[in-house]
Scaffold this motif. Structure first.
Motif, PDB file in Angstrom:
ATOM      1  N   SER A 146       0.839  -1.207   0.000  1.00  0.00           N
ATOM      2  CA  SER A 146       0.000   0.000   0.000  1.00  0.00           C
ATOM      3  C   SER A 146       0.871   1.253   0.000  1.00  0.00           C
ATOM      4  CB  SER A 146      -0.935   0.000   1.208  1.00  0.00           C
ATOM      5  OG  SER A 146      -0.171   0.005   2.396  1.00  0.00           O
ATOM      6  N   LYS A 151       3.866  -4.653  -5.768  1.00  0.00           N
ATOM      7  CA  LYS A 151       2.831  -5.634  -5.436  1.00  0.00           C
ATOM      8  C   LYS A 151       3.250  -7.072  -5.715  1.00  0.00           C
ATOM      9  CE  LYS A 151      -0.914  -2.288  -6.451  1.00  0.00           C
ATOM     10  NZ  LYS A 151      -0.385  -1.290  -5.596  1.00  0.00           N
ATOM     11  N   ARG A 153       3.923 -10.619  -5.288  1.00  0.00           N
ATOM     12  CA  ARG A 153       3.380 -11.412  -4.180  1.00  0.00           C
ATOM     13  C   ARG A 153       4.503 -12.123  -3.429  1.00  0.00           C
ATOM     14  NH1 ARG A 153      -0.590 -15.167  -5.046  1.00  0.00           N
ATOM     15  NH2 ARG A 153      -2.067 -14.559  -3.448  1.00  0.00           N
ATOM     16  N   GLU A 155       4.451 -14.872  -1.778  1.00  0.00           N
ATOM     17  CA  GLU A 155       4.462 -16.306  -2.088  1.00  0.00           C
ATOM     18  C   GLU A 155       5.419 -16.581  -3.257  1.00  0.00           C
ATOM     19  OE1 GLU A 155       2.335 -19.073  -5.062  1.00  0.00           O
ATOM     20  OE2 GLU A 155       1.469 -17.100  -4.695  1.00  0.00           O
ATOM     21  N   ASP A 175      -0.083  -6.457   4.576  1.00  0.00           N
ATOM     22  CA  ASP A 175      -1.042  -6.420   3.470  1.00  0.00           C
ATOM     23  C   ASP A 175      -2.268  -7.217   3.903  1.00  0.00           C
ATOM     24  OD1 ASP A 175      -2.053  -5.843   0.933  1.00  0.00           O
ATOM     25  OD2 ASP A 175      -1.201  -7.657   0.050  1.00  0.00           O
ATOM     26  N   THR A 176      -3.387  -6.931   3.258  1.00  0.00           N
ATOM     27  CA  THR A 176      -4.619  -7.635   3.629  1.00  0.00           C
ATOM     28  C   THR A 176      -4.842  -8.904   2.802  1.00  0.00           C
ATOM     29  OG1 THR A 176      -5.783  -6.153   2.140  1.00  0.00           O
ATOM     30  CG2 THR A 176      -5.825  -5.576   4.476  1.00  0.00           C
ATOM     31  N   ASP A 177      -3.911  -9.219   1.890  1.00  0.00           N
ATOM     32  CA  ASP A 177      -4.068 -10.423   1.050  1.00  0.00           C
ATOM     33  C   ASP A 177      -3.703 -11.666   1.855  1.00  0.00           C
ATOM     34  OD1 ASP A 177      -4.010 -12.467  -0.797  1.00  0.00           O
ATOM     35  OD2 ASP A 177      -2.800 -11.393  -2.275  1.00  0.00           O
ATOM     36  N   LEU A 179      -4.680 -14.641   1.385  1.00  0.00           N
ATOM     37  CA  LEU A 179      -4.393 -15.804   0.528  1.00  0.00           C
ATOM     38  C   LEU A 179      -2.886 -15.888   0.301  1.00  0.00           C
ATOM     39  CD1 LEU A 179      -5.052 -18.161  -1.343  1.00  0.00           C
ATOM     40  CD2 LEU A 179      -5.494 -16.502  -3.176  1.00  0.00           C
ATOM     41  N   ASP A 180      -2.272 -14.763  -0.005  1.00  0.00           N
ATOM     42  CA  ASP A 180      -0.819 -14.737  -0.197  1.00  0.00           C
ATOM     43  C   ASP A 180      -0.111 -15.198   1.076  1.00  0.00           C
ATOM     44  OD1 ASP A 180       1.690 -14.260  -1.283  1.00  0.00           O
ATOM     45  OD2 ASP A 180       1.601 -12.083  -1.034  1.00  0.00           O
TER      46      ASP A 180
END
Ligand SMILES: CC(=O)N[C@H](C=O)[C@@H](O)[C@H](O)[C@H](O)CO
Ligand SMILES: CC(=O)C(=O)O
Length: 308
Positions: A146, A151, A153, A155, A175-177, A179-180
């Motif tokens: 942010s 960005k 990832r 992962e 970060d709010t991801d 899943l990552d």
């Protein structure tokens, strides 16, 4: 400090104390350490990061702050992590060498954010050049898309990273991801890397997915309460853990509507701790008296499960 101990639990992202005329104020760091340990039960710090206005300081100031934190934390803190990221590679390397020389327990680096790395290889190459200047110091990547706009990832970044950066030890994941984050944890056994979450209002969700702990600004003043959330989660008493997350979230939700950033964080720590953290440095501007009154009223109005 405790070398070799895995970084877990709460890490306070420290503010940089400043005098009213905008100079760094090293004289209060001694008290700041004692306050974190005794009042907040927080024994790890992350220095010169976002909350510390690290990118608004000059090299000399960053070194002085790092030295003071390491020196004052020696007998009292477990980990003193120094953020050494910079736009200029040689400056970042200089800070990494300095952190190693003074005995920091770890270093962290954000992605350069003016000319940005556009893929994993470019980012890894930059990080590697910094990490290799401190070959005996645990290295953490500080992911905060942010603010950096990078960005890539995590992962993806982590695949094969240990071969390129032998000191790689973990990620500060802001970060709010989730899943990552989950894929990182799934692929990289937790024994190997530490995953510290950096969005304080969502920490419980990150713990559920397997984060080892958290680095954040709110642990400067909500550390004790967040530690109770960690304990409830470990028990496990999920309902109690949720209650703590709801209440810390209630405060953050309230102040975020007033406008909440580093200047506001400095003001809140000042009224909670009694230690004058001073104004932020431009382009950040100091808070209004009205903000302080409203934030203080809100914090005082919260009734915590432990009866406080
Ligand atoms: C953008 C930013 O400063 N994030 C901090 C650490 O990454 C957090 O600790 C936040 O200050 C916190 O979650 C409150 O929103
Ligand atoms: C939140 C955090 O880690 C930082 O301020 O750098």
């Amino acid at each position: 400090m405790t070398p070799g101990k895995k970084l877990e639990g709460l890490v306070a992202a420290t503010v940089t104390p400043m005098t009213p005329d905008g100079q760094i104020n090293l004289s209060v760091i001694h008290k700041y350490v004692d306050y974190l340990v005794s009042e907040q039960n927080v024994k790890n710090v992350f220095v010169n990061g976002t909350t510390g206005e690290g990118l608004s300081l000059n090299i000399q100031e960053r070194k002085q702050l790092a030295e003071e934190w390491v020196c004052q934390g020696k007998e009292k803190l477990d980990h003193v992590i120094i953020h050494v990221g910079a736009l200029s590679l040689p400056e970042s390397q200089e800070l990494a060498r300095h952190a190693a020389a003074i005995g920091a327990s770890g270093i962290a680096v954000i992605a350069p954010f003016f000319f940005k790395p556009t893929n994993k290889n470019e980012l890894t190459a930059f990080l590697q050049k910094v990490a290799s200047e401190a070959p005996a110091v645990p290295f953490y990547y500080y992911h905060i898309p942010s603010l950096t706009g990078v960005k890539i990832r995590v992962e993806e970044l982590l695949g094969g990273i240990k071969e390129q950066i032998p000191t790689f030890q973990g990620v500060k994941f802001s970060d709010t991801d989730l899943l990552d984050l989950a894929q990182c944890i799934n692929k990289n056994e937790r024994e190997q890397f530490a995953f510290l979450y950096g969005v304080d209002e969502q920490l419980l969700s990150a713990l559920a997915i397997g984060a080892d702990g958290a680095v954040g600004s709110t642990y400067n003043y909500l550390g004790r309460k967040t530690n109770l959330m960690l304990q409830a989660f470990a028990k496990p008493d999920l309902a109690l853990a949720q209650k703590y997350q709801f209440l810390t979230g209630e405060f953050l939700n309230f102040v975020s509507k007033l406008g909440f950033g580093v200047a506001q964080t400095k003001a809140v720590i000042t009224f909670v701790s009694g230690i004058p953290m001073g104004p932020p440095r431009l382009p950040l501007v100091d808070v209004s008296e009205e903000f302080i009154i409203k934030a203080k009223d809100k914090l005082d109005s919260i009734v915590w499960p432990d009866g406080d």
